[in-house]
Design a protein around this motif. Structure first.
Motif, PDB file in Angstrom:
ATOM      1  N   MET A   1      28.110  19.186 -17.644  1.00 28.88           N
ATOM      2  CA  MET A   1      27.028  18.203 -18.120  1.00 28.88           C
ATOM      3  C   MET A   1      26.036  19.412 -18.678  1.00 28.88           C
ATOM      4  O   MET A   1      25.682  20.193 -17.949  1.00 28.88           O
ATOM      5  CB  MET A   1      26.535  17.368 -17.074  1.00 28.88           C
ATOM      6  N   SER A   2      25.549  18.995 -19.813  1.00 28.65           N
ATOM      7  CA  SER A   2      24.501  19.936 -20.511  1.00 28.65           C
ATOM      8  C   SER A   2      23.267  19.542 -19.839  1.00 28.65           C
ATOM      9  O   SER A   2      23.155  18.603 -19.349  1.00 28.65           O
ATOM     10  CB  SER A   2      24.569  19.709 -22.053  1.00 28.65           C
ATOM     11  N   LYS A   3      22.286  20.532 -20.059  1.00 27.39           N
ATOM     12  CA  LYS A   3      20.858  20.147 -19.446  1.00 27.39           C
ATOM     13  C   LYS A   3      20.271  18.711 -20.263  1.00 27.39           C
ATOM     14  O   LYS A   3      19.601  18.109 -19.495  1.00 27.39           O
ATOM     15  CB  LYS A   3      19.985  21.558 -20.056  1.00 27.39           C
ATOM     16  N   GLU A   8      18.824  13.025 -19.926  1.00 25.18           N
ATOM     17  CA  GLU A   8      19.044  11.647 -20.461  1.00 25.18           C
ATOM     18  C   GLU A   8      19.642  10.618 -19.272  1.00 25.18           C
ATOM     19  O   GLU A   8      18.837   9.653 -19.206  1.00 25.18           O
ATOM     20  CB  GLU A   8      20.057  11.694 -21.629  1.00 25.18           C
ATOM     21  N   TRP A   9      20.290  11.295 -18.307  1.00 30.92           N
ATOM     22  CA  TRP A   9      20.892  10.316 -17.361  1.00 30.92           C
ATOM     23  C   TRP A   9      19.842  10.141 -16.656  1.00 30.92           C
ATOM     24  O   TRP A   9      19.445   9.151 -16.141  1.00 30.92           O
ATOM     25  CB  TRP A   9      21.841  11.063 -16.801  1.00 30.92           C
ATOM     26  N   ALA A  15      14.246   4.572 -15.420  1.00 28.53           N
ATOM     27  CA  ALA A  15      13.997   3.339 -15.891  1.00 28.53           C
ATOM     28  C   ALA A  15      14.465   2.288 -15.184  1.00 28.53           C
ATOM     29  O   ALA A  15      13.916   1.238 -14.816  1.00 28.53           O
ATOM     30  CB  ALA A  15      14.416   3.530 -17.324  1.00 28.53           C
ATOM     31  N   LEU A  16      15.895   2.307 -14.755  1.00 29.68           N
ATOM     32  CA  LEU A  16      16.553   1.365 -13.929  1.00 29.68           C
ATOM     33  C   LEU A  16      15.698   1.286 -12.729  1.00 29.68           C
ATOM     34  O   LEU A  16      15.647   0.174 -12.241  1.00 29.68           O
ATOM     35  CB  LEU A  16      17.975   1.752 -13.944  1.00 29.68           C
ATOM     36  N   GLN A  17      15.420   2.444 -11.872  1.00 32.49           N
ATOM     37  CA  GLN A  17      14.713   2.474 -10.644  1.00 32.49           C
ATOM     38  C   GLN A  17      13.449   1.579 -10.807  1.00 32.49           C
ATOM     39  O   GLN A  17      13.098   0.970  -9.796  1.00 32.49           O
ATOM     40  CB  GLN A  17      14.603   3.653 -10.086  1.00 32.49           C
ATOM     41  N   GLU A  18      12.595   1.890 -11.827  1.00 31.54           N
ATOM     42  CA  GLU A  18      11.213   1.256 -11.977  1.00 31.54           C
ATOM     43  C   GLU A  18      11.628  -0.167 -11.972  1.00 31.54           C
ATOM     44  O   GLU A  18      10.663  -1.094 -11.487  1.00 31.54           O
ATOM     45  CB  GLU A  18      10.530   1.986 -13.247  1.00 31.54           C
ATOM     46  N   ARG A  19      12.553  -0.498 -13.032  1.00 29.12           N
ATOM     47  CA  ARG A  19      12.495  -2.235 -13.062  1.00 29.12           C
ATOM     48  C   ARG A  19      13.079  -2.683 -11.814  1.00 29.12           C
ATOM     49  O   ARG A  19      12.446  -3.791 -11.434  1.00 29.12           O
ATOM     50  CB  ARG A  19      13.795  -2.244 -14.084  1.00 29.12           C
ATOM     51  N   MET A  20      13.906  -1.961 -11.080  1.00 29.32           N
ATOM     52  CA  MET A  20      14.324  -2.696  -9.696  1.00 29.32           C
ATOM     53  C   MET A  20      13.000  -2.800  -8.815  1.00 29.32           C
ATOM     54  O   MET A  20      12.797  -3.664  -8.172  1.00 29.32           O
ATOM     55  CB  MET A  20      15.193  -2.009  -9.053  1.00 29.32           C
ATOM     56  N   ILE A  51      25.192   8.822 -22.709  1.00 29.83           N
ATOM     57  CA  ILE A  51      24.572   9.484 -21.665  1.00 29.83           C
ATOM     58  C   ILE A  51      25.797  10.151 -20.842  1.00 29.83           C
ATOM     59  O   ILE A  51      27.083   9.540 -20.823  1.00 29.83           O
ATOM     60  CB  ILE A  51      23.827   8.735 -20.582  1.00 29.83           C
ATOM     61  N   ASP A  52      25.901  10.915 -20.093  1.00 29.24           N
ATOM     62  CA  ASP A  52      26.971  11.563 -19.291  1.00 29.24           C
ATOM     63  C   ASP A  52      26.573  11.221 -17.813  1.00 29.24           C
ATOM     64  O   ASP A  52      25.295  11.484 -17.302  1.00 29.24           O
ATOM     65  CB  ASP A  52      27.283  13.044 -19.355  1.00 29.24           C
ATOM     66  N   ILE A  53      27.364  10.552 -17.109  1.00 31.81           N
ATOM     67  CA  ILE A  53      27.328  10.336 -15.743  1.00 31.81           C
ATOM     68  C   ILE A  53      27.754  11.510 -14.934  1.00 31.81           C
ATOM     69  O   ILE A  53      28.982  11.673 -14.914  1.00 31.81           O
ATOM     70  CB  ILE A  53      27.722   8.828 -15.402  1.00 31.81           C
ATOM     71  N   PRO A  54      27.117  12.051 -14.118  1.00 33.07           N
ATOM     72  CA  PRO A  54      27.538  13.319 -13.406  1.00 33.07           C
ATOM     73  C   PRO A  54      28.760  12.941 -12.271  1.00 33.07           C
ATOM     74  O   PRO A  54      28.693  11.806 -11.903  1.00 33.07           O
ATOM     75  CB  PRO A  54      26.620  13.974 -12.809  1.00 33.07           C
TER      76      PRO A  54
END
Length: 61
Positions: A1-3, A8-9, A15-20, A51-54
């Motif tokens: 996974m690139s930097k 991006e991930w 963003a998702l955590q802030e919405r939740m 986006i790449d998900i680790p």
């Protein structure tokens, strides 16, 4: 996974955590719709490969 992919991930996760967090603090239809929209955006980005998900995620915090 690139930097840049990792950033991006991470940004998508934040963003998702802030919405939740907003929904949990003030549950309502508007906040719920915002969470669902953010989840759909995350899923679409993952499916499109933007986006790449680790493979593994380790949280220190």
């Amino acid at each position: 996974m690139s930097k840049s992919s990792r950033y991006e991930w991470r940004d998508q996760q934040a963003a998702l955590q802030e919405r939740m967090k907003g929904f949990l603090e003030n549950p309502g239809n508007e906040q719920l719709e915002a969470v669902v929209a953010e989840m759909r955006a995350y899923a679409a980005a993952a499916q499109a490969g933007t986006i790449d998900i680790p493979q593994r995620f380790v949280s220190f915090g």
